[in-house]
Design a protein around this motif. Structure first.
Motif, PDB file in Angstrom:
ATOM      1  N   ASP A 170       0.831  -1.206   0.000  1.00 48.64           N
ATOM      2  CA  ASP A 170       0.000   0.000   0.000  1.00 48.64           C
ATOM      3  C   ASP A 170       0.870   1.262   0.000  1.00 48.64           C
ATOM      4  O   ASP A 170       0.537   2.249  -0.659  1.00 48.64           O
ATOM      5  N   ALA A 208       0.978   4.158  -2.820  1.00 48.70           N
ATOM      6  CA  ALA A 208       0.756   5.548  -2.426  1.00 48.70           C
ATOM      7  C   ALA A 208       1.871   6.455  -2.926  1.00 48.70           C
ATOM      8  O   ALA A 208       1.636   7.636  -3.221  1.00 48.70           O
ATOM      9  N   GLN A 260       1.326   8.439  -6.064  1.00 46.90           N
ATOM     10  CA  GLN A 260       0.436   9.599  -6.021  1.00 46.90           C
ATOM     11  C   GLN A 260       1.143  10.875  -5.567  1.00 46.90           C
ATOM     12  O   GLN A 260       0.546  11.944  -5.568  1.00 46.90           O
TER      13      GLN A 260
END
Length: 86
Positions: A53, A57, A60
């Motif tokens: 995860d 992330a 982004q």
């Protein structure tokens, strides 16, 4: 436990901001940075997040062009060590 080694490629003008964004994420550490925007990052599971995860992330964060997984190590810490002697 997951330990991942990643190469993060960042646009040249955004290196410091992207580095700060990565280092603000739990379980991440920037070990090296080049002038042309390459960062060597280690990502580990934490109690609240998993490494995959965190890697997703990172995509982004403004300025990040790519995140490449170069190394992955996994250990199931709930299992007894098979190499340990009783």
């Amino acid at each position: 436990m997951n330990i991942c080694g990643c190469l993060v490629h960042v646009t040249t003008g955004a290196v410091e901001a992207a580095r700060a964004g990565i280092e603000a994420m739990p379980g991440t550490e920037v070990h090296a940075a080049s002038e042309d925007g390459r960062l060597v990052v280690v990502v580990e599971d934490t109690e609240t997040t998993i490494a995959s995860d965190q890697i997703m992330a990172m995509h982004q964060i403004p300025g990040v062009m790519s995140v490449t997984l170069n190394y992955h190590h996994f250990e199931d810490l709930s299992q007894p060590d098979a190499c340990a002697t009783p």
